[in-house]
Motif scaffolding. Structure first.
Motif, PDB file in Angstrom:
ATOM      1  N   UNK A  21       0.840  -1.207   0.000  1.00  0.00           N
ATOM      2  CA  UNK A  21       0.000   0.000   0.000  1.00  0.00           C
ATOM      3  C   UNK A  21       0.871   1.251   0.000  1.00  0.00           C
ATOM      4  N   UNK A  22       0.538   2.211  -0.852  1.00  0.00           N
ATOM      5  CA  UNK A  22       1.251   3.498  -0.845  1.00  0.00           C
ATOM      6  C   UNK A  22       0.325   4.645  -0.454  1.00  0.00           C
ATOM      7  N   UNK A  23      -0.796   4.312   0.239  1.00  0.00           N
ATOM      8  CA  UNK A  23      -1.780   5.345   0.598  1.00  0.00           C
ATOM      9  C   UNK A  23      -2.304   5.139   2.013  1.00  0.00           C
ATOM     10  N   UNK A  24      -1.410   4.845   2.952  1.00  0.00           N
ATOM     11  CA  UNK A  24      -1.844   4.626   4.327  1.00  0.00           C
ATOM     12  C   UNK A  24      -2.443   5.889   4.937  1.00  0.00           C
ATOM     13  N   UNK A  25      -1.986   7.053   4.507  1.00  0.00           N
ATOM     14  CA  UNK A  25      -2.577   8.291   5.022  1.00  0.00           C
ATOM     15  C   UNK A  25      -4.045   8.393   4.613  1.00  0.00           C
ATOM     16  N   UNK A  26      -4.388   7.936   3.411  1.00  0.00           N
ATOM     17  CA  UNK A  26      -5.781   7.933   2.971  1.00  0.00           C
ATOM     18  C   UNK A  26      -6.601   6.913   3.763  1.00  0.00           C
ATOM     19  N   UNK A  27      -6.002   5.760   4.031  1.00  0.00           N
ATOM     20  CA  UNK A  27      -6.684   4.743   4.830  1.00  0.00           C
ATOM     21  C   UNK A  27      -7.036   5.308   6.206  1.00  0.00           C
ATOM     22  N   UNK A  28      -6.077   6.004   6.823  1.00  0.00           N
ATOM     23  CA  UNK A  28      -6.320   6.591   8.146  1.00  0.00           C
ATOM     24  C   UNK A  28      -7.420   7.646   8.087  1.00  0.00           C
ATOM     25  N   UNK A  29      -7.431   8.455   7.029  1.00  0.00           N
ATOM     26  CA  UNK A  29      -8.445   9.504   6.885  1.00  0.00           C
ATOM     27  C   UNK A  29      -9.843   8.902   6.767  1.00  0.00           C
ATOM     28  N   UNK A  30     -10.012   7.893   5.927  1.00  0.00           N
ATOM     29  CA  UNK A  30     -11.320   7.268   5.742  1.00  0.00           C
ATOM     30  C   UNK A  30     -11.748   6.528   7.015  1.00  0.00           C
ATOM     31  N   UNK A  31     -10.791   5.906   7.701  1.00  0.00           N
ATOM     32  CA  UNK A  31     -11.115   5.238   8.975  1.00  0.00           C
ATOM     33  C   UNK A  31     -11.605   6.241  10.000  1.00  0.00           C
ATOM     34  N   UNK A  32     -10.972   7.410  10.037  1.00  0.00           N
ATOM     35  CA  UNK A  32     -11.383   8.460  10.991  1.00  0.00           C
ATOM     36  C   UNK A  32     -12.797   8.936  10.695  1.00  0.00           C
ATOM     37  N   UNK A  33     -13.115   9.143   9.422  1.00  0.00           N
ATOM     38  CA  UNK A  33     -14.471   9.552   9.042  1.00  0.00           C
ATOM     39  C   UNK A  33     -15.484   8.447   9.322  1.00  0.00           C
ATOM     40  N   UNK A  34     -15.066   7.202   9.155  1.00  0.00           N
ATOM     41  CA  UNK A  34     -15.969   6.071   9.387  1.00  0.00           C
ATOM     42  C   UNK A  34     -16.375   5.974  10.847  1.00  0.00           C
ATOM     43  N   UNK A  35     -15.447   6.280  11.747  1.00  0.00           N
ATOM     44  CA  UNK A  35     -15.746   6.208  13.176  1.00  0.00           C
ATOM     45  C   UNK A  35     -16.758   7.256  13.609  1.00  0.00           C
ATOM     46  N   UNK A  36     -17.011   8.254  12.763  1.00  0.00           N
ATOM     47  CA  UNK A  36     -18.004   9.284  13.066  1.00  0.00           C
ATOM     48  C   UNK A  36     -19.380   8.914  12.535  1.00  0.00           C
ATOM     49  N   UNK A  37     -19.488   7.808  11.814  1.00  0.00           N
ATOM     50  CA  UNK A  37     -20.755   7.383  11.232  1.00  0.00           C
ATOM     51  C   UNK A  37     -21.691   6.842  12.327  1.00  0.00           C
ATOM     52  N   UNK A  38     -23.002   6.743  12.008  1.00  0.00           N
ATOM     53  CA  UNK A  38     -23.988   6.308  13.005  1.00  0.00           C
ATOM     54  C   UNK A  38     -23.646   4.997  13.710  1.00  0.00           C
ATOM     55  N   UNK A  39     -23.045   4.051  12.990  1.00  0.00           N
ATOM     56  CA  UNK A  39     -22.764   2.751  13.574  1.00  0.00           C
ATOM     57  C   UNK A  39     -21.887   2.836  14.813  1.00  0.00           C
ATOM     58  N   UNK A  40     -20.939   3.803  14.826  1.00  0.00           N
ATOM     59  CA  UNK A  40     -19.987   3.893  15.928  1.00  0.00           C
ATOM     60  C   UNK A  40     -20.168   5.144  16.796  1.00  0.00           C
ATOM     61  N   UNK A  41     -21.072   6.022  16.423  1.00  0.00           N
ATOM     62  CA  UNK A  41     -21.146   7.342  17.064  1.00  0.00           C
ATOM     63  C   UNK A  41     -21.321   7.275  18.579  1.00  0.00           C
TER      64      UNK A  41
END
Length: 458
Positions: free
Chosen positions: A424-444
């Motif tokens: 993978x050459x886009x771990x920073x993107x993975x971290x960004x999407x993971x951070x946004x995902x944790x704000x979704x209703x499922x985990x809020x």
């Protein structure tokens, strides 16, 4: 607020706080020297000829030594190592990840805003919109878990018939056949699965001989498959250097199986030993990326066994994480077509690691498990995972690889020469999407519960 500007050395990737410091460094370290590409070193111009001669005159005994102190200069070109430090916009390769990232900012204006635009792309009706663990379970049962009953039985029969067809269409006799991929591991998702097949043949004298005949053998297999009764359901992919790739459509379930067929000389023999040290040394010393990948194919059964040993609940969590990767990221465009997200094997290993941190529970909340994996992805620079089921902690190759590794680091549990995170050459993107995902209703409103309390420190 003032931001600190860095000056980057194009020769070695080092960073300096001033132009003067960079100039001094260049004069001391690189002035009057040329890069000797074959050996990855810099030498004085006038000594280049002598240097070349001295390198070629090393005795055979010295060459056999594993040159432990110069691991990073050995130029072991596994495909993964090439990807991790390549630009996601132009594929240019860099000596360090930091120099790669600075190139992306300066040459491609890859700012934080642009990263957000090019990485996040949640699909409609994403599972992250579920409001409770029960709703997530229903979503997984309906949309992610593979079909069971009659459809599953019909699928198994079709894949079994295709396995035999592939062997019959192979232009030379196969001495041994091994299988891998999500379908074999039990981590495949509804509607699509990955199936890897490696055909070993005694026709090849060695790995180099296999490389010479590989393209001809794969092309013959490609043409033979097209003219079979199942040829109308086989969609051939683009030609790959070392494999044949195609999608196969099952008639009963009307879903795709993604096949990758590989051919090689059997470096482990017909009755492989559990002692793999001789193969590890061969992989470590190999300075040709294609040969290294062909040799490593013999390790596929061990990789499959490692994942298959996980309990059913872990495989459910793996499916959720693979589905998350498929439905939460923006598709690659012409601008960032060289972006590479983590492989499915990397996702499997990371999920197994999280499960082990929780104490290997037989049953657990999928929401808690997903939350733990996502929280670790946010902190990807801290990922440091090693297993010692196939190599001892004091095994010299492992010791040196472990001493000089970069993060994130997940060492292949059956191959101590490969960090699977390097695909993978886009771990920073993975971290960004993971951070946004944790704000979704499922985990809020989710809080850590036993045995996931360790995530509170994250």
């Amino acid at each position: 607020m003032w931001t600190l500007k860095y000056y980057n050395c194009e020769c070695c990737g080092s960073d300096f706080v001033s132009c003067k410091a960079l100039k001094y460094h260049f004069q001391q370290k690189h002035f009057g020297k040329v890069h000797y590409e074959k050996f990855g070193q810099e030498v004085l111009r006038e000594k280049l000829q002598d240097h070349s001669k001295s390198l070629h005159d090393r005795s055979a005994m010295e060459t056999q030594k594993l040159n432990w102190e110069n691991l990073e200069e050995r130029n072991i070109k596994h495909m993964a190592a090439e990807i991790s430090k390549t630009c996601r916009m132009c594929s240019r390769h860099f000596g360090t990840i930091l120099s790669r990232e600075k190139h992306e900012i300066q040459e491609h204006h890859f700012t934080a805003r642009k990263r957000a635009q090019m990485s996040t792309g949640f699909s409609p009706h994403n599972m992250l919109e579920c409001k409770s663990p029960q709703e997530l379970q229903r979503f997984a049962d309906k949309n992610i878990r593979p079909a069971s009953g009659h459809l599953s039985t019909a699928c198994v029969a079709e894949i079994g018939a295709l396995f035999k067809l592939i062997q019959d269409c192979f232009p030379v006799p196969a001495s041994r056949v091994i299988q891998g991929g999500s379908y074999i591991k039990g981590t495949d998702t509804q509607g699509c699965s990955e199936i890897d097949i490696v055909l070993f043949s005694d026709v090849f004298a060695n790995v180099n001989d296999c490389k010479k005949q590989l393209r001809e053998a794969l092309d013959a297999l490609r043409e033979n498959l097209k003219h079979t009764s199942r040829g109308n359901r086989i969609l051939m992919g683009k030609r790959a250097p070392l494999s044949l790739r195609f999608n196969f459509l099952c008639t009963e379930g009307l879903h795709n199986h993604s096949f990758e067929i590989m051919v090689c000389y059997d470096v482990l023999g017909h009755a492989p030993s559990t002692d793999l040290k001789h193969l590890y040394r061969k992989l470590y010393l190999c300075n040709d990326s294609d040969s290294a990948q062909l040799c490593a194919l013999a390790l596929l059964p061990y990789q499959v066994d490692f994942v298959k040993a996980s309990v059913v609940r872990v495989k459910e969590l793996i499916r959720l994480m693979i589905h998350w990767f498929k439905t939460s990221f923006a598709k690659s465009t012409e601008e960032n077509k060289f972006r590479r997200l983590p492989s499915s094997y990397t996702v499997e290993l990371l999920t197994i690691h999280i499960w082990e941190l929780a104490g290997k529970p037989l049953l657990f909340s999928l929401v808690q498990g997903m939350r733990a994996v996502l929280k670790l992805l946010v902190r990807y620079t801290e990922i440091d995972v090693v297993w010692h089921r196939h190599y001892h902690p004091k095994f010299p190759i492992f010791v040196k690889v472990n001493q000089k590794h970069t993060r994130p680091f997940i060492l292949d549990p059956v191959n101590p020469t490969v960090n699977v995170c390097d695909t993978c050459n886009a771990w920073d993107e993975v971290a960004l999407v993971a951070r946004h995902s944790l704000l979704k209703p499922l985990f809020s409103r989710v809080r850590a519960e036993p045995p996931w309390l360790f995530t509170n420190n994250w």
